[in-house]
Enzyme design. Structure first.
Site, PDB file in Angstrom:
ATOM      1  N   MET A 172      -7.733   2.831   9.876  1.00 57.11           N
ATOM      2  CA  MET A 172      -6.919   1.740   9.301  1.00 57.11           C
ATOM      3  C   MET A 172      -5.862   1.259  10.287  1.00 57.11           C
ATOM      4  O   MET A 172      -5.816   1.719  11.430  1.00 57.11           O
ATOM      5  CB  MET A 172      -6.271   2.207   8.002  1.00 57.11           C
ATOM      6  CG  MET A 172      -7.150   2.082   6.787  1.00 57.11           C
ATOM      7  SD  MET A 172      -6.210   2.465   5.296  1.00 57.11           S
ATOM      8  CE  MET A 172      -7.384   1.979   4.036  1.00 57.11           C
ATOM      9  N   GLY A 173      -4.990   0.395   9.824  1.00 58.42           N
ATOM     10  CA  GLY A 173      -3.928  -0.112  10.704  1.00 58.42           C
ATOM     11  C   GLY A 173      -3.678  -1.592  10.541  1.00 58.42           C
ATOM     12  O   GLY A 173      -2.853  -2.170  11.223  1.00 58.42           O
ATOM     13  N   GLY A 229       6.196  -2.213   3.471  1.00 61.45           N
ATOM     14  CA  GLY A 229       5.812  -2.618   4.825  1.00 61.45           C
ATOM     15  C   GLY A 229       6.242  -4.053   5.106  1.00 61.45           C
ATOM     16  O   GLY A 229       7.200  -4.558   4.501  1.00 61.45           O
ATOM     17  N   ARG A 274      -4.255   7.540   3.701  1.00 57.48           N
ATOM     18  CA  ARG A 274      -2.998   7.258   2.998  1.00 57.48           C
ATOM     19  C   ARG A 274      -2.640   8.359   2.009  1.00 57.48           C
ATOM     20  O   ARG A 274      -1.625   8.265   1.308  1.00 57.48           O
ATOM     21  CB  ARG A 274      -3.115   5.928   2.240  1.00 57.48           C
ATOM     22  CG  ARG A 274      -3.235   4.712   3.125  1.00 57.48           C
ATOM     23  CD  ARG A 274      -2.425   3.545   2.631  1.00 57.48           C
ATOM     24  NE  ARG A 274      -2.602   3.224   1.243  1.00 57.48           N
ATOM     25  CZ  ARG A 274      -3.169   2.099   0.796  1.00 57.48           C
ATOM     26  NH1 ARG A 274      -3.641   1.206   1.661  1.00 57.48           N
ATOM     27  NH2 ARG A 274      -3.251   1.853  -0.483  1.00 57.48           N
ATOM     28  N   ASP A 307       0.579   1.864   8.987  1.00 56.67           N
ATOM     29  CA  ASP A 307       0.188   0.976  10.100  1.00 56.67           C
ATOM     30  C   ASP A 307       1.224   0.956  11.233  1.00 56.67           C
ATOM     31  O   ASP A 307       0.908   0.519  12.338  1.00 56.67           O
ATOM     32  CB  ASP A 307      -0.007  -0.461   9.591  1.00 56.67           C
ATOM     33  CG  ASP A 307      -0.998  -0.551   8.453  1.00 56.67           C
ATOM     34  OD1 ASP A 307      -1.866   0.337   8.347  1.00 56.67           O
ATOM     35  OD2 ASP A 307      -0.908  -1.501   7.651  1.00 56.67           O
ATOM     36  N   GLY A 311       0.837  -1.204   0.000  1.00 59.74           N
ATOM     37  CA  GLY A 311       0.000   0.000   0.000  1.00 59.74           C
ATOM     38  C   GLY A 311       0.869   1.251   0.000  1.00 59.74           C
ATOM     39  O   GLY A 311       1.916   1.277   0.644  1.00 59.74           O
ATOM     40  N   GLY A 323       4.993  -7.014   4.357  1.00 51.89           N
ATOM     41  CA  GLY A 323       4.998  -7.953   3.236  1.00 51.89           C
ATOM     42  C   GLY A 323       6.223  -7.736   2.361  1.00 51.89           C
ATOM     43  O   GLY A 323       6.877  -8.696   1.921  1.00 51.89           O
ATOM     44  N   THR A 324       6.556  -6.480   2.128  1.00 52.87           N
ATOM     45  CA  THR A 324       7.695  -6.162   1.255  1.00 52.87           C
ATOM     46  C   THR A 324       9.004  -6.649   1.874  1.00 52.87           C
ATOM     47  O   THR A 324       9.909  -7.090   1.163  1.00 52.87           O
ATOM     48  CB  THR A 324       7.743  -4.634   1.017  1.00 52.87           C
ATOM     49  OG1 THR A 324       6.492  -4.252   0.452  1.00 52.87           O
ATOM     50  CG2 THR A 324       8.871  -4.240   0.091  1.00 52.87           C
ATOM     51  N   GLU A 368      -9.450  -0.997  12.337  1.00 51.15           N
ATOM     52  CA  GLU A 368     -10.131  -1.919  11.411  1.00 51.15           C
ATOM     53  C   GLU A 368      -9.932  -3.382  11.816  1.00 51.15           C
ATOM     54  O   GLU A 368     -10.760  -4.232  11.490  1.00 51.15           O
ATOM     55  CB  GLU A 368      -9.658  -1.693   9.970  1.00 51.15           C
ATOM     56  CG  GLU A 368      -8.184  -1.957   9.765  1.00 51.15           C
ATOM     57  CD  GLU A 368      -7.723  -1.750   8.332  1.00 51.15           C
ATOM     58  OE1 GLU A 368      -8.560  -1.616   7.433  1.00 51.15           O
ATOM     59  OE2 GLU A 368      -6.491  -1.714   8.125  1.00 51.15           O
TER      60      GLU A 368
HETATM   61  O1  F6P Z   1      -1.086  -1.373   4.973  1.00 53.65           O
HETATM   62  C1  F6P Z   1      -1.683  -0.150   4.769  1.00 53.65           C
HETATM   63  C2  F6P Z   1      -3.171  -0.294   4.669  1.00 53.65           C
HETATM   64  O2  F6P Z   1      -3.706   0.964   4.412  1.00 53.65           O
HETATM   65  C3  F6P Z   1      -3.862  -0.952   5.844  1.00 53.65           C
HETATM   66  O3  F6P Z   1      -4.052  -0.048   6.914  1.00 53.65           O
HETATM   67  C4  F6P Z   1      -5.130  -1.434   5.227  1.00 53.65           C
HETATM   68  O4  F6P Z   1      -5.615  -2.557   5.922  1.00 53.65           O
HETATM   69  C5  F6P Z   1      -4.700  -1.827   3.846  1.00 53.65           C
HETATM   70  O5  F6P Z   1      -3.509  -1.126   3.583  1.00 53.65           O
HETATM   71  C6  F6P Z   1      -5.688  -1.497   2.763  1.00 53.65           C
HETATM   72  O6  F6P Z   1      -5.205  -2.044   1.577  1.00 53.65           O
HETATM   73  P1  F6P Z   1      -5.693  -1.681   0.118  1.00 53.65           P
HETATM   74  O7  F6P Z   1      -5.207  -0.322  -0.226  1.00 53.65           O
HETATM   75  O8  F6P Z   1      -5.070  -2.730  -0.718  1.00 53.65           O
HETATM   76  O9  F6P Z   1      -7.186  -1.724   0.152  1.00 53.65           O
END
Ligand code: F6P
Length: 374
Positions: A177-178, A110, A300, A135, A12, A112-113, A230
């Protein structure tokens, strides 16, 4: 001899990515003699060899821009959707790296990366990573860039919700989010003076939440703000998840494992409208009108805060120093005030959640905020 670096942003997006790209590339080019090439849209661009040359002109004016000039995606090198299939494309990525005669690849992302970068490191690539995400859940680093900006956005939203909640004497639930960590909801909740804060690390008791709102009403406070991460779960939901996870790990055969996996997937899907249900339930239980605001991707977006620009630039320039010293296989972490290279092995798969004894948890309780646990 010129050295070559590749750089990509993955997962993200968040404010501060461009500041970090600039922070890595400016000193790498001007001071350490690298050429820089960016791969578009994360690991997919590395697979497809789609590039953006990062010279001084490309790096100019991007410090204050949100998002990422390189684009991003959530693609994983070893599970890449290609047509109808999902394939391990790490080998193709190694070929692109070699084709461009790269000395190193810098991956900004983050949790995953960090894992994906490690996969490429294990294939022999020289990798340096930076921790970004709103997050703030990447292990080992004190802070990720992107978090501070999102914190300000979520706090500002809570401030704004206060006046309308007061005017209408309502409960306002605000979903923050988070992912599976509560940093953003807890931070914004404390900073914005939310009356209830629910985070994944503290499973909540619905009756305790309703009770806290009722108690406020009795004391003459005719509105309540409930900040919900979330990933937050009630104790009941948490129990169902834990039991399904247990069944998965106890499964003796493939069929039972699949059954438990399906059950987990169903529980997960049902969580999609978790805050919608919570809002209805609180309205019913407390007998006050309730409304829900989901902040979503607003958190974001936009210009990075001064703190995020500083952090991204500091971590980025340290990454350039590591490239110069050929110090690879590291993520640049913030420890105290310092940018410190830490082995990627220590970071990959190491998710940082809010410790129950964290200062922000104590702080919230001290000012009388209900954290849902009684
Ligand atoms: O990892 C950042 C984040 O914004 C999380 O807080 C949220 O759960 C997720 O990405 C949302 O992902 P996407 O943009 O793929 O919907």
């Amino acid at each position: 001899m010129t050295r070559n670096l590749g750089i990509l942003t993955s997962g993200g997006d968040c404010p501060g990515l461009n500041a970090a790209i600039r922070g890595v590339c400016k000193p790498a080019i001007a001071e350490f003699g690298f050429t820089a090439v960016g791969f578009r849209d994360g690991f997919r661009g590395l697979m497809q060899d789609r590039i953006l040359r990062l010279d001084n002109a490309a790096l100019s004016g991007i410090l204050t821009e949100g998002g990422t000039i390189l684009g991003t995606s959530r693609d994983k090198p070893n599970k890449m959707p290609v047509g109808e299939q999902t394939l391990d494309m790490t080998g193709v990525m190694v070929e692109t790296y070699e084709k461009h005669q790269l000395d190193a690849l810098v991956c900004l992302g983050g949790g995953g990366t960090q894992k994906n970068a490690r996969l490429l490191m294990d294939k022999g690539l020289n990798v340096v990573t930076l921790p970004k995400t709103i997050d703030n859940d990447v292990g080992v680093t004190d802070m990720t860039f992107g978090f501070d900006t999102a914190l300000a956005i979520a706090t500002d939203a809570i401030d704004k919700l206060h006046s309308t909640a007061t005017s209408h004497h309502r409960i306002i639930v605000v979903e923050i989010m988070g992912h599976r960590a509560g940093w953003l909801a807890l931070g914004a909740g404390v900073a914005g003076g939310a009356d209830v804060i629910l985070i994944p690390e503290i499973p909540y008791d619905l009756e305790a939440v309703a009770g806290a709102i009722r108690a406020r009403s009795k004391a003459g406070k005719r509105f309540s703000i409930v900040a919900v991460a979330e990933g937050a779960m009630s104790k009941k939901e948490m129990k169902a998840f834990d039991e399904a996870k247990q069944r998965k790990s106890d499964a003796k055969n493939k069929a039972d494992k699949q059954k438990a996996k399906d059950e987990l997937a169903m529980l997960d899907a049902a969580r999609g409208d978790h805050t919608v249900h919570l809002t209805h339930l609180l309205e019913e239980m407390v007998g006050m009108e309730a409304r829900l605001t989901i902040l979503g991707h607003l958190q974001r977006g936009g210009t990075p805060s001064a703190a995020d620009r500083l952090l991204a630039t500091q971590l980025g320039t340290k990454a350039a120093e590591c490239l110069d010293k050929e110090q690879y296989g590291v993520m640049i972490a913030l420890k105290g005030q310092e940018a410190v290279p830490v082995p990627l092995e220590e970071v990959a798969g190491n998710r940082k959640v809010v410790p129950l004894d964290h200062a922000w948890v104590h702080t919230a309780r001290r000012v009388g905020t209900c954290l849902g646990d009684g």
